[in-house]
Design a protein around this motif. Structure first.
Motif, PDB file in Angstrom:
ATOM      1  N   ASN A  84      -6.414  25.308 -28.059  1.00 36.45           N
ATOM      2  CA  ASN A  84      -6.362  26.748 -28.346  1.00 36.45           C
ATOM      3  C   ASN A  84      -7.293  27.548 -27.442  1.00 36.45           C
ATOM      4  OD1 ASN A  84      -4.378  26.646 -30.339  1.00 36.45           O
ATOM      5  ND2 ASN A  84      -5.875  26.254 -31.953  1.00 36.45           N
ATOM      6  N   PHE A  85      -8.437  26.955 -27.104  1.00 31.54           N
ATOM      7  CA  PHE A  85      -9.397  27.664 -26.262  1.00 31.54           C
ATOM      8  C   PHE A  85      -8.930  27.755 -24.812  1.00 31.54           C
ATOM      9  CE2 PHE A  85     -13.328  28.483 -23.993  1.00 31.54           C
ATOM     10  CZ  PHE A  85     -13.868  29.482 -24.771  1.00 31.54           C
ATOM     11  N   THR A  86      -8.204  26.747 -24.341  1.00 35.65           N
ATOM     12  CA  THR A  86      -7.768  26.735 -22.943  1.00 35.65           C
ATOM     13  C   THR A  86      -6.365  27.302 -22.749  1.00 35.65           C
ATOM     14  OG1 THR A  86      -6.955  24.449 -23.148  1.00 35.65           O
ATOM     15  CG2 THR A  86      -9.226  24.756 -22.355  1.00 35.65           C
ATOM     16  N   LYS A  87      -5.653  27.524 -23.840  1.00 39.87           N
ATOM     17  CA  LYS A  87      -4.264  27.990 -23.763  1.00 39.87           C
ATOM     18  C   LYS A  87      -4.162  29.283 -22.963  1.00 39.87           C
ATOM     19  CE  LYS A  87      -2.628  29.357 -27.596  1.00 39.87           C
ATOM     20  NZ  LYS A  87      -2.108  29.468 -28.936  1.00 39.87           N
ATOM     21  N   ALA A  88      -3.289  29.276 -21.972  1.00 41.94           N
ATOM     22  CA  ALA A  88      -2.985  30.433 -21.127  1.00 41.94           C
ATOM     23  C   ALA A  88      -4.204  30.916 -20.325  1.00 41.94           C
ATOM     24  CB  ALA A  88      -2.405  31.576 -21.947  1.00 41.94           C
ATOM     25  N   LYS A  89      -5.162  30.013 -20.073  1.00 35.41           N
ATOM     26  CA  LYS A  89      -6.352  30.381 -19.308  1.00 35.41           C
ATOM     27  C   LYS A  89      -6.510  29.443 -18.115  1.00 35.41           C
ATOM     28  CE  LYS A  89      -8.706  32.187 -23.316  1.00 35.41           C
ATOM     29  NZ  LYS A  89      -9.094  31.603 -24.568  1.00 35.41           N
ATOM     30  N   THR A  90      -7.273  29.901 -17.154  1.00 33.18           N
ATOM     31  CA  THR A  90      -7.597  29.072 -15.999  1.00 33.18           C
ATOM     32  C   THR A  90      -8.808  28.220 -16.336  1.00 33.18           C
ATOM     33  OG1 THR A  90      -6.726  30.734 -14.483  1.00 33.18           O
ATOM     34  CG2 THR A  90      -8.271  29.120 -13.558  1.00 33.18           C
ATOM     35  N   VAL A  91      -8.695  26.924 -16.068  1.00 36.36           N
ATOM     36  CA  VAL A  91      -9.777  25.974 -16.301  1.00 36.36           C
ATOM     37  C   VAL A  91     -10.261  25.490 -14.932  1.00 36.36           C
ATOM     38  CG1 VAL A  91     -10.418  23.752 -17.325  1.00 36.36           C
ATOM     39  CG2 VAL A  91      -8.761  25.230 -18.498  1.00 36.36           C
ATOM     40  N   ARG A  92     -11.573  25.569 -14.717  1.00 39.56           N
ATOM     41  CA  ARG A  92     -12.178  25.106 -13.459  1.00 39.56           C
ATOM     42  C   ARG A  92     -13.143  23.972 -13.807  1.00 39.56           C
ATOM     43  NH1 ARG A  92     -13.394  26.993  -8.285  1.00 39.56           N
ATOM     44  NH2 ARG A  92     -12.456  28.997  -8.750  1.00 39.56           N
ATOM     45  N   CYS A  93     -12.905  22.803 -13.214  1.00 43.84           N
ATOM     46  CA  CYS A  93     -13.757  21.643 -13.462  1.00 43.84           C
ATOM     47  C   CYS A  93     -14.466  21.233 -12.178  1.00 43.84           C
ATOM     48  CB  CYS A  93     -12.919  20.472 -13.974  1.00 43.84           C
ATOM     49  SG  CYS A  93     -12.154  20.785 -15.584  1.00 43.84           S
ATOM     50  N   THR A  94     -15.763  21.038 -12.289  1.00 43.37           N
ATOM     51  CA  THR A  94     -16.568  20.588 -11.169  1.00 43.37           C
ATOM     52  C   THR A  94     -16.899  19.119 -11.382  1.00 43.37           C
ATOM     53  OG1 THR A  94     -17.513  22.799 -10.939  1.00 43.37           O
ATOM     54  CG2 THR A  94     -18.701  20.975  -9.878  1.00 43.37           C
ATOM     55  N   PRO A  95     -16.309  18.221 -10.594  1.00 42.75           N
ATOM     56  CA  PRO A  95     -16.558  16.782 -10.757  1.00 42.75           C
ATOM     57  C   PRO A  95     -18.027  16.440 -10.539  1.00 42.75           C
ATOM     58  CG  PRO A  95     -14.627  17.155  -9.399  1.00 42.75           C
ATOM     59  CD  PRO A  95     -15.321  18.486  -9.554  1.00 42.75           C
TER      60      PRO A  95
END
Length: 182
Positions: A84-95
């Motif tokens: 629900n928190f990530t739905k329809a949003k851009t997620v950026r992950c830094t390895p």
């Protein structure tokens, strides 16, 4: 001048693309199917499996006991909250690292919000201080004091639940076992 800029651009392109894939940020947007939630602390972005850095959420099958002492699917609740928190949003992950299962361990953000911190502050995951180095300690303490999420009742540490299940235990006995209760 144009020739120098072209050479510089080519050199930059080579340097950036010579980096291993896990050295660059992974970015996906849920709206177009690039991000999917696997469980409470794991995402898929494109074809990469991402384990959230510094946190451990209950497993999808894991049961916890609520304020009313009744069992509920706390792992499913964590996964749903992350979805629900990530739905329809851009997620950026830094390895930051990799794990023994071949997943990329990364710190992931939606805007300026750290997904691991969000889960811990809502009581949907516990901090793994051996990895997070205390980054979420204050958030976990606040969630515990406020009785949010898993802190409202009782639960078995996710790592102990997994160990019990891997040794042949069943969901009910692993979730309600005396060892590892919080």
């Amino acid at each position: 001048m144009h020739h120098q800029l072209t050479r510089l651009a080519c050199a930059l392109f080579i340097v950036v693309h010579a980096l291993p894939a896990n050295a660059r940020d992974l970015i996906g947007r849920d709206l177009i199917g690039q991000v999917s939630v696997v469980d409470g602390d794991t995402l898929d972005i494109h074809d990469d499996r991402i384990r959230l850095w510094g946190v451990d959420a209950p497993e999808s099958t894991q049961l916890c006991r609520g304020r009313d002492r009744r069992p509920y699917r706390c792992g499913q609740q964590a996964a749903l909250a992350l979805y629900n928190f990530t739905k329809a949003k851009t997620v950026r992950c830094t390895p930051l690292d990799g794990d023994r299962y071949g997943r990329i361990v990364a710190r992931c953000m939606v805007g300026r919000i750290d997904l691991g911190q969000m889960l811990v502050s809502r009581g949907l995951a516990v901090e793994e201080p051996q990895y997070s180095h205390g980054a979420y300690t204050a958030d976990q303490l606040a969630a515990r004091r406020a009785g949010r999420g898993i802190w409202a009742g009782r639960f078995v540490e996710p790592s102990l639940y997994r160990a019990c299940m891997h040794s042949g235990g069943r969901v009910a006995e692993c979730a309600d076992g005396g060892r590892g209760w919080r």
